[in-house]
Design a protein around this motif. Structure first.
Motif, short mmCIF file in Angstrom:
data_model
loop_
_atom_site.label_atom_id
_atom_site.label_comp_id
_atom_site.label_asym_id
_atom_site.label_seq_id
_atom_site.Cartn_x
_atom_site.Cartn_y
_atom_site.Cartn_z
N ALA A 1 3.55 17.11 -3.65
CA ALA A 1 4.05 16.54 -2.41
C ALA A 1 3.07 15.48 -1.93
O ALA A 1 1.92 15.78 -1.62
CB ALA A 1 4.21 17.63 -1.35
N THR A 2 3.51 14.23 -1.94
CA THR A 2 2.65 13.12 -1.54
C THR A 2 3.40 12.25 -0.54
O THR A 2 4.57 12.51 -0.25
CB THR A 2 2.28 12.26 -2.76
N LEU A 3 2.76 11.22 -0.03
CA LEU A 3 3.45 10.26 0.83
C LEU A 3 3.43 8.90 0.14
O LEU A 3 2.54 8.63 -0.66
CB LEU A 3 2.78 10.16 2.20
N PRO A 4 4.43 8.04 0.44
CA PRO A 4 4.46 6.74 -0.22
C PRO A 4 3.16 5.97 0.01
O PRO A 4 2.66 5.92 1.13
CB PRO A 4 5.63 6.02 0.47
N LYS A 5 2.63 5.42 -1.08
CA LYS A 5 1.38 4.66 -0.94
C LYS A 5 1.73 3.18 -0.88
O LYS A 5 1.25 2.38 -1.65
CB LYS A 5 0.46 4.96 -2.14
N SER A 6 2.59 2.83 0.05
CA SER A 6 3.01 1.43 0.15
C SER A 6 2.06 0.69 1.07
O SER A 6 1.32 1.29 1.84
CB SER A 6 4.42 1.35 0.74
N GLU A 7 2.18 -0.60 0.98
CA GLU A 7 1.52 -1.48 1.94
C GLU A 7 1.99 -1.04 3.33
O GLU A 7 3.16 -0.78 3.53
CB GLU A 7 2.03 -2.89 1.63
N ILE B 1 3.21 -1.27 7.00
CA ILE B 1 3.83 -2.23 7.90
C ILE B 1 4.01 -1.53 9.23
O ILE B 1 4.18 -0.31 9.26
CB ILE B 1 5.22 -2.67 7.35
N ALA C 1 8.83 8.01 -11.89
CA ALA C 1 9.90 8.32 -10.94
C ALA C 1 9.63 9.65 -10.23
O ALA C 1 10.04 9.83 -9.08
CB ALA C 1 11.24 8.38 -11.66
N LEU C 2 8.94 10.55 -10.92
CA LEU C 2 8.79 11.89 -10.35
C LEU C 2 7.44 12.12 -9.70
O LEU C 2 7.28 13.04 -8.90
CB LEU C 2 9.02 12.95 -11.45
N GLY C 3 6.45 11.30 -10.08
CA GLY C 3 5.10 11.56 -9.57
C GLY C 3 4.44 12.70 -10.34
O GLY C 3 3.63 13.44 -9.79
#
Lengths: 805, 348
Positions: free
Chosen positions: A485-491, A493, A425-427
């Motif tokens: 501090a990261t960015l979402p590693k989502s697919e 779109i 949840a926290l990364g």
């Protein structure tokens, strides 16, 4: 919650941390700090003085000349206007050089010729709010206890040698609405275990509580816990100085030792208490129940309250003696004559208290705490501590035993969470030991397996129930600044505007290019303005309980708002105005809870499009300037082919001869016209033109594919025709006659002259059009065009009675 | 040899006359005079037929030379004259370039629109959709579905304009999140959305309060979304809005629809963090609220909170504009005074 750092130091070692730094840490780790105040930084030259003499001043009806011993070589002469100053008092003296919080600088001065070497101060003059100053000191100076040391700084006596941290407590952290709660919180932040003094009650075994009182509750959902102790043989007097200053500095007015103890204990434990005059109860029974409809109770503030079954009342078995959790009754409150105290400590259902406090507009420190929930483990501890303190301060005795009804017991909760869940949840990459340590700082025990930990949460943190709550505790104590501090590693779109959103943006850019500036007006307006300019059926949607007439109904048209903007500007010498607005209008819908919201674009223009300058004449705004904007916009959004304009005189707000409905595919989508001259006069406006178009109607349609048509390879040709017709013949009619009779090569029609006046018969007008012909496949032959052109002329004569010139 | 002399004399005469020619017209008549069909050189050439065959080529050569020389002089002179004429014309056409140009009137977007569009574009670039909802909402979607049941103390944080007991003016754009969540099919990928729009609170209008203002909320729900992702996203947003050098810090806070909840400060863009009147000497300015979407919010929308999670954030364009441009009265945004609005024509 205003936290005294001195008070907090009774539980924690704060010697190594400056109050400002502490406040910073609290903000970053736990609870937002609104303000930190250190009165001693600015308060100086304030000492204890002893009034030796106080004589009426000769020619004044209220001033007194005093001699005050401030432990200097000689007593100081000070003129004082307070009615309560007397010889023999210990008082607060501001010596020359002192600067008071209200900005007053104390100097040696003369009042009516009499020398005055300082000022005897009230508490208000030292920055205390009127509402916290003891009643007897309200209209005059504050009298210190006799043991105050003459000449010493006065700050310790009134608690101003302290720092105060103002906490802005969010609804989830009601546990910090008490000094003990803050103690635990700050302890967790500083990795210290708070130490709280043990409280033991010394009870008088000769009598038992059951000899005095029996308590019952009608509904344990309303009142899960109700407890009472009795303290007998009490002398009700003023509280000692330590108690008064703690209360005053927390923002509570000292009253008497009994009431003060209940407030003090509430501050320490977060548990509201109520003290009854036992004898005034006139009963050995306490019954807590819902009020009956229209049952009456006179509360402590002297107001008669009309109650209903939404309210909980404490009764003496028959009649109400207090409004549970909100305010005590006048008939049973503690007075100077009270000898026996019945002390209540309870848990009331929060929503009942909330509704009662809201409906009677009686928000208090105690109702606020009941509303947000209580530490069930403190209910009895607070009761015991308060009872003992009341007994101690009033030379009374605590009767043995507690009268009680308890449907619940204070219990710890257990929350089990996987370590992986926390890190996910926290990364983060926390290890089990780190998490266990963080829980330990909070005073929570945890048991671990290889992958999970089970945290035992004591009742004092009743806000913690689920995994997310534990995750929150972990991350705030671990430190948000240590979070990566990261960015979402989502697919991925594609992110894009919808067709309609894009068209709205295009429209904005177009309107701005056309010289109009975007306005944003209020959607809530007066009833009258909300209804104006709209031909849609139904009353505007109205607020149930508006705050003002100005904002009580939702607009059905954007034009009233825009017109207000135009008027505002014109009244301020901004004479040339061009606004557009894109926003929602709201239409009532008969069988729906929600109104229909439609996006409109509207415009309002007045003054000049072009001001007179060294090259051009002034071009005042007129109907056709505005129409030109709309025509071009319709082209840009691809609807111009099916737009038509129909004269209308059905808008009372618009000029009956200069208004057109705008139709698209046969349906009305908007209006364009001049503001009615009478309305313009009322608003002190010159000619003002308005338009409003339903964008949803135009933009909800499917996007037609745009296909390129080839650039003609062959030259076209044109013919001009001028004719005289009745002035009532519309251009639109001429166009349709021409189009119908134009032949297949007619490509475009342009009106290039319109004339009425000299040389033209009254009631007639001269029109001149240029017609362009084009054959995309071949060069047009003269004869083809000529015969088509003759056809048009013939039709104009036959159908419009035109006289070709 | 008579003709030779004649030709030479003719050349000298032509040179002199061409040299003295004052204009293009005169030059043209000289061309005709010498080289025209009836011109003097032509007529000399015409006399060639009376010459002996031996003389003809000699004289012919000379005549061509003379004609070429005159032609050359003529075109040389023509160029000179044209240059002069152009120079004269240009001199006559000189204007006062400092006079004002013809006014082009353009309007400008409202400053709040500018802020919102900038944010929309940033998130569109990161694959978010822009989703707008209705301004009138039900109590259910505005409150209950974002974890604010009836009688929840946090309802006090938001004073509400009700139309009926269960219909209200939305107090935040969060109901859009609930409505979108319950529609979203995660088989089509993650949900990444921002929702800009007007919101309403029961407030008396003054310099810092407005009963109508704007909000932009964002939300990302997927598997494996972390709070670090939230921090990174907000860092990007803060830098975009307030400059590359900005830093952010997260502080614990409370919103019913997120947990953990944080408030986000940006390092002061006026003083850079040293402390000034804009940041009230703290070096930090609060710009938005955010957090990890509360499992109850997900579950109420039919989303499995064990599998999916994510973050949400919300900020107020009005507040951002006030901070960024030093606007000291929020009412300015809704009065639409042209002198105010026009100041934002320049692109920030």
């Amino acid at each position: 919650m205003r936290v005294s750092v001195k008070w907090l130091s009774e539980y924690l070692d704060l010697s190594d941390i400056a109050p400002v730094e502490l406040a910073d840490q609290i903000t970053l780790t736990g609870i937002e700090v609104d303000d930190v105040t250190l009165p001693s930084l600015t308060l100086d030259n304030l000492v204890v003085g002893e009034v030796l003499t106080a004589e009426e001043m000769a020619d004044s009806d209220h001033l007194k000349v005093t001699a005050v011993d401030v432990d200097q070589e000689a007593p100081q002469q000070i003129v004082c206007g307070a009615p309560n100053v007397k010889a023999g008092q210990k008082v607060i003296v501001a010596l020359p050089g002192a600067k008071l919080p209200n900005g007053l600088k104390i100097k040696k001065s003369k009042l009516r010729g009499v020398e005055s070497n300082g000022m005897i101060c009230s508490l208000q003059e030292l920055g205390f709010a009127e509402a916290v100053v003891p009643k007897k000191a309200e209209d005059g100076i504050y009298v210190l206890p006799m043991e105050a040391k003459t000449g010493h700084s006065v700050l310790p006596y009134i608690g101003l040698d302290d720092a105060f941290i103002e906490l802005d407590i969010t609804p989830n952290r009601a546990d910090a609405l008490s000094m003990r709660g803050v103690g635990y919180e700050v302890g967790a932040i500083l990795s210290q275990k708070p130490a709280f003094p043990e409280v033991t009650v010394s009870e008088d075994r000769s009598e038992n509580i059951s000899d005095y009182i029996h308590v019952s509750v009608d509904n344990s959902q309303d009142v899960p816990v109700y407890k009472m102790r009795v303290i007998k043989d009490v002398t009700v007097q003023e509280s000692p100085m330590w108690l008064q200053r703690k209360l005053m500095n927390a923002g509570i007015r000292p009253i008497d030792a009994v009431v003060d103890v209940t407030n003090y204990i509430m501050l320490e434990y977060g548990q509201p208490l109520h003290a009854f005059d036992y004898d005034a109860l006139e009963s050995k029974t306490i019954r807590v129940r819902r009020a009956e409809q229209d049952e009456k109770l006179v509360t402590l503030d002297g107001q008669e309250r009309r109650l209903n079954p939404g309210n909980l009342v404490i009764t003496n078995g028959e009649k109400p003696v207090a409004l549970a959790g909100v305010m005590g009754g006048e008939n049973t409150h503690v007075t100077g004559a009270t000898q026996t105290i019945a002390l209540e400590s309870a848990l009331f259902e929060s929503s009942v208290i909330r509704k009662t406090a809201q409906s009677l507009n009686l928000r208090s420190e105690s109702s606020a705490r009941f509303e947000r929930g209580l530490n069930t483990a403190a209910i009895e501890r607070a009761l015991d501590h308060a009872a003992q303190l009341i007994a101690d301060l009033g030379n009374g005795q605590v009767v043995s035993g507690v009268a009680r009804v308890e449907a619940i017991q204070p219990e710890s909760k257990q929350v089990t969470i996987a370590l992986e869940r926390i890190n996910q949840a926290l990364g983060t990459d926390l290890v089990m030991d780190e998490v266990v340590h963080l829980m330990d700082r909070l005073g929570f025990d945890s048991e671990t397996s290889t992958r999970e930990l089970t945290v035992t949460v004591p009742p004092r943190r009743w806000d913690i129930e689920i995994e997310a709550d534990i995750i929150e505790e972990v991350v705030r104590l671990h430190g948000y600044n240590r979070l990566p501090a990261t960015l979402p590693k989502s697919e991925s779109i594609p992110g894009e505007l919808t067709h309609k959103q894009q068209r709205v943006r295009d429209t904005r850019h177009f309107m701005e290019g056309a010289g109009l500036s975007q306005a944003i007006s209020y959607a809530l307006t007066t009833n009258e303005k909300a209804a104006a300019f709209s031909r849609v059926e139904g009353e505007p949607v109205k607020l149930d309980w508006p705050m003002s007439e100005e904002h009580q109904a939702l607009r059905k048209s954007l034009l009233s708002g825009l017109l207000d903007n135009v008027q505002y500007n014109v009244a301020r010498q901004n004479k040339h105005v061009g606004f557009y607005e894109i926003g929602r209008v709201f239409y009532p819908v008969t069988d729906s809870k929600l109104p229909r919201e439609v996006t409109h674009v509207a415009g309002a223009l007045t003054g000049s499009r072009v001001e007179a300058n060294w090259q051009e004449d002034e071009q005042p705004v007129d109907f056709y300037a505005v129409k030109g904007i709309l025509e071009e916009w319709f082209t840009v959004i691809g609807v111009s082919d099916e737009i038509s304009y129909v004269p209308t005189n059905t808008y009372p707000e618009l000029h009956p001869g200069r208004t057109a409905k705008v139709r698209w595919q046969g349906q009305v989508v908007g209006v364009l016209g001049q503001l009615h001259p009478q309305l313009a006069d009322e608003r002190d406006l010159k000619e003002t033109y308005l338009f409003e178009i339903d964008m949803d109607a135009l933009l909800d349609t499917d996007k037609e594919p745009l296909i390129y048509s080839s650039i003609p390879k062959y030259p076209g040709t044109s013919r001009d025709v001028a004719f005289v017709v009745d002035e009532t013949v519309l251009h639109e009619t001429v166009l349709s006659v021409m189009k119908e009779n134009g032949g297949k090569w007619l490509k475009s029609i342009r009106l290039f002259d319109l004339y009425q006046g000299e040389n033209i018969e009254q009631g007639k007008k001269s029109m001149a059009y240029s017609l362009s012909y084009q054959n995309p496949e071949a060069t047009l032959k003269e004869e083809e065009v000529t015969s088509d052109f003759e056809q048009i002329k013939k039709a104009l004569v036959e159908e419009l009675n035109a006289e070709i010139r | 040899m008579e003709m030779e002399e004649k030709l030479t004399a003719l050349l000298e005469e032509a040179k002199a006359e061409i040299g003295n020619a004052a204009g293009l017209k005169e030059l043209e008549s000289l061309r005709v005079k010498y080289l025209g069909k009836k011109g003097e050189v032509t007529s000399v050439l015409k006399g060639m037929k009376d010459l002996t065959p031996k003389q003809r080529p000699v004289l012919g050569k000379l005549a061509n030379e003379v004609r070429d020389a005159i032609t050359a002089r003529l075109s040389e002179k023509k160029e000179t004259l044209e240059q002069e004429a152009l120079k004269k014309q240009l001199a006559e056409e000189t204007i006062d370039v400092t006079l004002p140009g013809k006014k082009v009137t353009t309007g400008q977007p409202h400053v709040l629109t500018q802020i919102m569009e900038e944010i929309e574009d940033l998130f569109l670039g990161m694959g978010y959709q822009v989703i707008e909802g209705t301004e009138v909402e039900t109590d259910y979607y505005n409150f209950e579905r974002v974890n604010l049941p009836q009688n929840h103390p946090a309802r006090d944080m938001q004073d509400t304009f009700y139309i009926t007991p269960d219909v209200l003016l939305r107090t935040h754009t969060s109901p859009i999140q609930a409505r979108t969540l319950e529609q979203h099919d995660f088989a089509n990928g993650p949900l990444k959305m921002i929702s800009p729009g007007k919101v309403y609170r029961r407030d008396t209008d003054d310099a810092t309060h407005s009963h109508q203002f704007h909000q932009i909320e964002g939300m990302v729900i997927d598997e494996n979304i972390t709070m670090a992702d939230l921090k990174g996203t907000l860092e990007l947003l803060a830098k975009k809005m307030f400059g590359e050098e900005r830093e952010i810090r997260l502080r614990p806070s409370y919103f019913p629809f997120t947990e953990p909840s944080v408030e986000v400060d940006v390092s002061c863009f006026k003083c850079g963090g040293k402390g000034c009147n804009v940041c009230k000497q703290t070096g930090w300015i609060e710009i938005l609220g955010a957090g990890m979407t509360h499992p109850h919010v997900l579950e109420m929308s039919g989303v499995d909170s064990r599998k999916y999670g994510g973050f949400a954030f919300g900020l107020g364009p009005d507040r951002i504009a006030m901070l960024k441009y030093g606007v000291d009265d929020i009412r300015n945004f809704y009065l639409n005074d042209q002198r105010f609005l026009e100041q934002f024509k320049r692109k920030g």
